[in-house]
Design a protein around this motif. Structure first.
Motif, short mmCIF file in Angstrom:
data_model
loop_
_atom_site.label_atom_id
_atom_site.label_comp_id
_atom_site.label_asym_id
_atom_site.label_seq_id
_atom_site.Cartn_x
_atom_site.Cartn_y
_atom_site.Cartn_z
N ALA A 7 0.86 -1.18 0.00
CA ALA A 7 0.00 0.00 0.00
C ALA A 7 0.90 1.23 0.00
O ALA A 7 1.96 1.23 0.62
N LEU A 8 0.46 2.26 -0.72
CA LEU A 8 1.22 3.50 -0.75
C LEU A 8 0.28 4.68 -0.93
O LEU A 8 -0.88 4.52 -1.26
N LEU A 59 9.92 9.71 -5.10
CA LEU A 59 9.79 9.03 -3.82
C LEU A 59 10.20 10.00 -2.72
O LEU A 59 11.37 10.36 -2.62
N GLU A 60 9.25 10.42 -1.91
CA GLU A 60 9.52 11.41 -0.88
C GLU A 60 10.52 10.91 0.16
O GLU A 60 11.38 11.68 0.60
N ARG A 61 10.45 9.66 0.54
CA ARG A 61 11.33 9.11 1.58
C ARG A 61 12.80 9.28 1.22
O ARG A 61 13.64 9.54 2.06
N GLU A 62 13.13 9.13 -0.05
CA GLU A 62 14.52 9.21 -0.49
C GLU A 62 14.81 10.48 -1.28
O GLU A 62 15.94 10.68 -1.74
N PRO A 78 6.08 -0.20 2.29
CA PRO A 78 4.69 0.07 2.64
C PRO A 78 4.50 1.49 3.17
O PRO A 78 5.32 1.99 3.94
N ASP A 79 3.45 2.12 2.70
CA ASP A 79 3.02 3.47 3.08
C ASP A 79 3.97 4.57 2.61
O ASP A 79 3.91 5.70 3.09
N ASP A 80 4.82 4.28 1.61
CA ASP A 80 5.63 5.33 1.00
C ASP A 80 4.72 6.35 0.34
O ASP A 80 3.58 6.05 -0.03
N HIS A 81 5.23 7.55 0.18
CA HIS A 81 4.50 8.63 -0.50
C HIS A 81 5.22 8.92 -1.81
O HIS A 81 6.41 9.23 -1.82
#
Length: 95
Positions: A7-8, A59-62, A78-81
């Motif tokens: 899920a994202l 990819l916001e996380r990176e 999971p749950d990446d934005h």
């Protein structure tokens, strides 16, 4: 390569259109993910002049743009934005 789903969260660059994708196949490519998200979010695929708009996934996380050939299971957690941004060609004015 995992065939599990993740899920994202996804939004357009303005943040006005946001969706939650709950069953993204892990073995799909980022290009395939983008295609599904564009349809789900109702984003324009062509500009006012009829030219195709190409989108990229950030990819916001990176803080990086994802490559279209990357696999969802390898690039995302999971749950990446993911933020969909139009890929603008500088200097591509129709002269």
């Amino acid at each position: 390569m995992s065939s599990a789903t993740i899920a994202l969260r996804a939004s357009d660059v303005s943040g006005q259109r946001a969706v939650r994708a709950t069953s993204v196949p892990g073995d799909s490519t980022i290009t395939e993910l983008l295609s599904g998200l564009l349809a789900k979010m109702g984003l324009a695929r062509h500009d006012a002049a009829g030219r195709q708009i190409r989108y990229r996934a950030r990819l916001e996380r990176e803080s990086r743009h994802l490559d279209g050939h990357e696999r969802v299971s390898e690039a995302l957690q999971p749950d990446d934005h993911v933020v969909l941004t139009p890929n603008v060609d500088a200097g591509a004015a129709g002269f």
